[in-house]
Design a protein around this motif. Structure first.
Motif, short mmCIF file in Angstrom:
data_model
loop_
_atom_site.label_atom_id
_atom_site.label_comp_id
_atom_site.label_asym_id
_atom_site.label_seq_id
_atom_site.Cartn_x
_atom_site.Cartn_y
_atom_site.Cartn_z
N MET A 1 0.81 -1.19 0.00
CA MET A 1 0.00 0.00 0.00
C MET A 1 0.86 1.26 0.00
O MET A 1 0.52 2.25 -0.61
N SER A 2 2.01 1.24 0.70
CA SER A 2 2.83 2.46 0.79
C SER A 2 3.38 2.86 -0.58
O SER A 2 3.52 4.05 -0.85
N GLU A 3 3.68 1.91 -1.45
CA GLU A 3 4.15 2.26 -2.80
C GLU A 3 3.05 2.94 -3.60
O GLU A 3 3.31 3.88 -4.35
N GLN A 4 1.80 2.49 -3.44
CA GLN A 4 0.68 3.14 -4.11
C GLN A 4 0.49 4.56 -3.58
O GLN A 4 0.24 5.48 -4.36
N ASN A 5 0.63 4.74 -2.28
CA ASN A 5 0.48 6.06 -1.69
C ASN A 5 1.59 7.00 -2.16
O ASN A 5 1.35 8.18 -2.42
N LYS A 6 2.81 6.49 -2.27
CA LYS A 6 3.91 7.30 -2.78
C LYS A 6 3.64 7.72 -4.23
O LYS A 6 3.92 8.85 -4.62
N ALA A 7 3.07 6.83 -5.00
CA ALA A 7 2.75 7.16 -6.40
C ALA A 7 1.71 8.28 -6.48
O ALA A 7 1.79 9.16 -7.35
N ILE A 8 0.77 8.30 -5.55
CA ILE A 8 -0.24 9.37 -5.51
C ILE A 8 0.42 10.71 -5.21
O ILE A 8 0.14 11.72 -5.85
N VAL A 9 1.33 10.72 -4.25
CA VAL A 9 2.03 11.96 -3.90
C VAL A 9 2.92 12.42 -5.06
O VAL A 9 2.98 13.61 -5.37
N ILE A 68 10.92 16.55 -5.80
CA ILE A 68 10.89 15.67 -4.62
C ILE A 68 12.32 15.22 -4.37
O ILE A 68 12.94 14.56 -5.21
N GLU A 69 12.84 15.59 -3.21
CA GLU A 69 14.20 15.21 -2.83
C GLU A 69 14.22 13.84 -2.14
O GLU A 69 15.13 13.05 -2.35
N ASP A 70 13.23 13.60 -1.29
CA ASP A 70 13.06 12.32 -0.60
C ASP A 70 11.58 12.02 -0.51
O ASP A 70 10.77 12.92 -0.31
N LEU A 71 11.23 10.76 -0.66
CA LEU A 71 9.85 10.32 -0.54
C LEU A 71 9.86 9.07 0.32
O LEU A 71 10.40 8.04 -0.07
N ILE A 72 9.28 9.19 1.52
CA ILE A 72 9.34 8.12 2.50
C ILE A 72 7.93 7.73 2.91
O ILE A 72 7.09 8.60 3.14
N ALA A 73 7.68 6.44 2.99
CA ALA A 73 6.38 5.95 3.44
C ALA A 73 6.58 5.04 4.64
O ALA A 73 7.48 4.20 4.66
N MET A 79 5.72 10.98 3.48
CA MET A 79 6.39 12.25 3.73
C MET A 79 7.26 12.56 2.52
O MET A 79 8.04 11.71 2.08
N ALA A 80 7.09 13.76 1.99
CA ALA A 80 7.92 14.20 0.87
C ALA A 80 8.75 15.40 1.31
O ALA A 80 8.20 16.39 1.81
N ARG A 81 10.06 15.29 1.18
CA ARG A 81 10.94 16.45 1.37
C ARG A 81 11.20 16.99 -0.03
O ARG A 81 11.59 16.25 -0.93
N TRP A 82 10.94 18.28 -0.22
CA TRP A 82 10.97 18.84 -1.56
C TRP A 82 11.72 20.17 -1.60
O TRP A 82 11.96 20.79 -0.58
N THR A 103 14.27 30.13 -4.28
CA THR A 103 14.40 28.69 -4.03
C THR A 103 14.03 28.48 -2.57
O THR A 103 14.54 29.19 -1.70
N ILE A 104 13.13 27.55 -2.33
CA ILE A 104 12.76 27.19 -0.97
C ILE A 104 12.72 25.67 -0.87
O ILE A 104 12.76 24.98 -1.89
N SER A 105 12.64 25.19 0.35
CA SER A 105 12.48 23.76 0.56
C SER A 105 11.45 23.56 1.65
O SER A 105 11.15 24.47 2.42
N GLY A 106 10.90 22.37 1.70
CA GLY A 106 9.90 22.09 2.70
C GLY A 106 9.59 20.61 2.78
O GLY A 106 10.22 19.78 2.12
N VAL A 107 8.59 20.31 3.59
CA VAL A 107 8.15 18.94 3.82
C VAL A 107 6.63 18.91 3.68
O VAL A 107 5.95 19.81 4.19
N THR A 108 6.12 17.93 3.00
CA THR A 108 4.68 17.70 2.92
C THR A 108 4.41 16.32 3.51
O THR A 108 5.09 15.35 3.17
N ILE A 109 3.42 16.26 4.39
CA ILE A 109 3.04 14.98 5.00
C ILE A 109 1.63 14.65 4.58
O ILE A 109 0.71 15.46 4.74
N ALA A 110 1.47 13.48 4.01
CA ALA A 110 0.15 12.97 3.61
C ALA A 110 -0.22 11.85 4.59
O ALA A 110 0.33 10.76 4.51
N PRO A 111 -1.14 12.16 5.52
CA PRO A 111 -1.59 11.11 6.45
C PRO A 111 -2.24 9.96 5.67
O PRO A 111 -2.44 10.08 4.46
N PRO A 112 -2.59 8.89 6.35
CA PRO A 112 -3.19 7.76 5.64
C PRO A 112 -4.30 8.19 4.69
O PRO A 112 -5.16 9.00 5.03
#
Length: 137
Positions: A1-9, A68-73, A79-82, A103-112
């Motif tokens: 499921m986490s790979e599907q969620n990463k694909a959505i993000v 997207i610099e990092d994408l972690i599930a 969580m995407a670090r961008w 240029t900025i950076s940030g983090v986006t968190i997609a709960p379940p």
């Protein structure tokens, strides 16, 4: 499921924000979707709110590019670090274009994601402020 969620993000960043495919919002967000980011105007709820948000920033920064610099599930949470860059060439909430690059950076968190809603996003939390781009020299 986490790979599907990463694909959505990934689709959110690449297709909706970078390519401007705003109709994708209907596939990615639930009707009660809520965006949590104090640096962004409140556009209400649901897919239309994200379309309005993307339109605001893509109009102000027509060369806007999110990477997207990092994408972690972990479980169903993603969580995407961008990083993001662009040039201020359009109005941004009454702020006239400056022509300055940022240029900025940030983090986006997609709960379940809501499984019963076809795996769509019901909320996003974002840290990283587009307002910071306004303060750049």
């Amino acid at each position: 499921m986490s790979e599907q969620n990463k694909a959505i993000v990934r689709r959110l960043f690449e297709e909706l924000w970078n390519k401007g495919n705003l109709s994708l919002a209907d596939q990615l967000f639930t009707l009660n979707y809520t965006h949590h980011d104090s640096s962004s105007p409140d556009f209400g709820h649901g897919p239309e709110s994200e379309r309005k948000r993307a339109t605001l920033y893509r109009t102000a920064f027509p060369d806007l590019r999110l990477t997207i610099e990092d994408l972690i599930a972990e479980g169903d949470t993603v969580m995407a670090r961008w990083s993001c860059h662009g040039t201020h060439k359009g109005d941004l909430n009454g702020m006239a274009p400056t022509g300055k690059q940022f240029t900025i950076s940030g983090v986006t968190i997609a709960p379940p994601l809501e499984r019963q809603a076809g795996g769509r996003l019901c909320q996003l939390g974002r840290s990283g402020s587009y307002a910071a781009a306004r303060r750049r020299p």
